[in-house]
Scaffold this motif. Structure first.
Motif, PDB file in Angstrom:
ATOM      1  N   TYR A 252      82.235  44.445  67.686  1.00  0.00           N
ATOM      2  CA  TYR A 252      81.373  45.626  67.729  1.00  0.00           C
ATOM      3  C   TYR A 252      79.913  45.223  67.874  1.00  0.00           C
ATOM      4  O   TYR A 252      79.503  44.122  67.506  1.00  0.00           O
ATOM      5  N   ARG A 254      76.215  47.544  67.105  1.00  0.00           N
ATOM      6  CA  ARG A 254      75.759  48.845  66.634  1.00  0.00           C
ATOM      7  C   ARG A 254      74.318  48.792  66.161  1.00  0.00           C
ATOM      8  O   ARG A 254      73.782  47.725  65.832  1.00  0.00           O
ATOM      9  N   GLY A 272      77.432  52.821  67.744  1.00  0.00           N
ATOM     10  CA  GLY A 272      77.585  51.634  68.563  1.00  0.00           C
ATOM     11  C   GLY A 272      78.862  51.672  69.359  1.00  0.00           C
ATOM     12  O   GLY A 272      79.476  52.731  69.556  1.00  0.00           O
ATOM     13  N   TRP A 318      80.652  55.829  65.236  1.00  0.00           N
ATOM     14  CA  TRP A 318      79.462  56.340  64.553  1.00  0.00           C
ATOM     15  C   TRP A 318      79.799  56.652  63.106  1.00  0.00           C
ATOM     16  O   TRP A 318      80.976  56.844  62.752  1.00  0.00           O
TER      17      TRP A 318
END
Length: 554
Positions: A252, A254, A272, A318
């Protein structure tokens, strides 16, 4: 495939510390577990305690139902309890080896090693820290894969779980920007009896896995220099499970923002992109198309078969939430958002109303294998703790307690399926000093939705849900100048999602007393009773045990 029920009275659990999350924390594989690798680290002013010991005990175990049978044993044990708290390092360890010799032909000799350790060392003070943790736990099963409450059984009925992790953590600043990074490697293995294979219940039993976790984040605090705090981070998680070459990958990137509302309350939000993939291979098939099981009781992986996707999710993630910290003794973080193509919620609450009491609550949600979850649980423990053990079996039980908070044993070992799962749940613990006594209680709920690739033998486990409920309580303290007592109780409920599989409830308690006879030599006495209720069995499995012995502390 039936679920192997491996939730014994003493160790139907694995370690999960409800340690407080750091604000703006995010774990790619397990939201709500440990906000950073150094989260559980405790600092102290220089204290070292090392207590090696040996024990010689006589035990009697009475099977009350079904039937009636008494077996006696001689128990020899050796162990060490140690802790260190320095300016730049700290940790705790409790390890014990035990050998039981049966006196009757209907009994069986057995030996076990159990323990838990967690520690850290600062390479560069306040900048670079290396930490590590380990666990050894013994669980008993019967020929149907159900729990066996009798603490003394043949080694062929014993399942041993080992887990360890280690890695560095970096914390530094570049002007107003705080930079945090960490890496962790973990290993978990389950050694189980071969006989389970003959019953057809354990081809789904976890074998071993290696996990890697890494993250980095750079951010500012509100008011330094902007009115709001801003941050950006990235993370990567991978776990390779030996069973059918299962693999979890989660990456990920973000950004997040912290908006202060009052001096003690802030709204946090982040968004992200995340990419999650779970895959595996199929088992070797015989001429009739049936999966082949190896000598170790697991499916033999077909290394030539293609890797098949069991689960994938890629796209926007989110979350929004609040962080409340009215004092250094109270911290709350709660977040709601979207992840894994569904809603997610995680958070934590930590409250220390005084130096003599502590409350910890954690809510978690993540996709992992059994080994990855156990590694995260170890990493969430405090580094300065006291271990509670069953007074008869000597095995880990209840909660570990610390002045900085507690970490409780939860229902992680209630199911040892090899399949990767999405695990969600809540765990809480409370400890309090009452005069010279220490009281503690822990409770929790663990829900696992298993993931299996279509067209493979794991497809039978896909979508199945296992649930565990658990509670444990204890009270201990000194009696006079030379005596000490402890009382412990527990209740576990395991509900399997497999059609036709039975649910299991385990309830029990124990009490012990020790008295120092001469310097370093103590006389010990303990009693325990345990009851296992299985929906499929006509009778409850109930046993009572008693112990008399001597312990010498060096």
């Amino acid at each position: 495939m039936k679920t192997p029920y491996l939730a014994s009275a003493a160790t139907a659990v694995a370690l999960f510390g409800a340690a407080p999350l750091q604000a703006q924390s995010y774990q790619g594989a397990d939201s709500g577990s440990a906000g950073s690798a150094a989260e559980g680290v405790s600092t102290g002013g220089g204290r070292t305690s090392i207590d090696p010991y040996i024990e010689a005990n006589s035990l009697a175990s009475w099977q009350i139902s079904p039937g009636s049978d008494v077996v006696t044993y001689t128990q020899l044990a050796a162990g060490v309890d140690a802790s260190i708290a320095g300016r730049n390092n700290g940790g705790s360890v409790s390890v014990r080896y035990e050998r039981n010799f049966a006196h009757q032909s209907n009994g069986a000799d057995s030996d076990t090693i159990t323990g838990v350790a967690r520690g850290y060392a600062s390479i560069i003070p306040r900048v670079l820290t290396v930490e590590a943790g380990a666990l050894a736990s013994s669980t008993r099963v019967d020929a149907q894969g159900r729990s066996v409450i009798n603490p003394i059984v043949d080694d062929t009925l014993s399942t041993q779980t080992y887990s360890a992790y280690a890695g560095p953590t970096l914390q530094t600043r570049a002007g107003d920007v705080e930079v945090n990074a960490n890496y962790r490697i973990g290993y978990t293995r389950v050694d189980s009896p071969d006989f389970i294979t003959a019953t057809g219940t354990a081809a789904d039993l976890f074998d071993e896995s290696v996990s890697h976790s890494a993250s980095v984040r750079a951010g500012t605090r509100p008011g330094q220099p902007l009115p709001v705090g801003l941050g950006v981070g990235a993370g990567y998680y991978q776990e390779d499970v030996s069973n059918l070459d299962q693999r979890v990958r989660d990456a990920y990137v973000r950004g997040d923002v912290t908006v202060p509302v009052t001096p003690t309350l802030a709204i946090v939000a982040g968004a992200g992109i995340e990419d999650v993939e779970v895959s595996s291979r199929d088992a070797v098939r015989d001429a009739a198309g049936n999966p082949v099981i190896g000598d170790n009781g697991r499916f033999i992986t077909d290394e030539a078969s293609p890797r098949i996707i069991a689960y994938e999710a890629s796209g926007l993630i989110w979350d929004v939430g609040v962080v409340w910290s009215p004092s250094s003794r109270t911290q709350l973080e709660a977040r709601f958002g979207h992840r894994y193509d569904s809603e997610t919620f995680y958070g934590s609450f930590s409250w220390r109303p005084s130096s003599r009491s502590s409350l910890q609550i954690g809510v978690y949600d993540g996709i992992q294998g059994f080994g990855g979850r156990l590694n995260n649980s170890l990493a969430a423990l405090p580094t300065d703790f006291t271990v509670s053990r069953d007074p008869v079996t000597g095995e880990l039980t209840g909660c570990v307690s610390s002045i900085d908070g507690s970490g409780c044993l939860d229902g992680l070992l209630g199911s040892l399926r090899s399949s990767v799962f999405r695990g969600r749940g809540v765990v809480g613990s409370y400890s309090r000093q009452i005069g010279r006594m220490t009281a503690s209680i822990g409770a929790g709920y663990d829900r696992r939705t298993f993931i299996g690739a279509p067209g493979t033998v794991l497809e039978l486990a896909d979508g199945l849900v296992d649930e565990s409920y658990y509670v444990t309580a204890g009270l201990s303290g000194p009696v006079g100048q030379r005596g000490r007592f402890s009382v412990n109780s527990y209740a576990n409920r395991f509900e399997s999602g497999t059609a036709g599989a039975e649910d299991v409830t385990a309830i029990g308690g124990s009490a012990s007393y020790s008295e120092e006879v001469i310097r370093n030599l103590s006389a010990r006495a303990a009693v325990a009773i345990s009851m296992l209720d299985s929906d499929i069995a006509p009778d409850n499995f109930t046993t009572a045990s008693a112990l008399l012995g001597l312990r010498y502390d060096f």
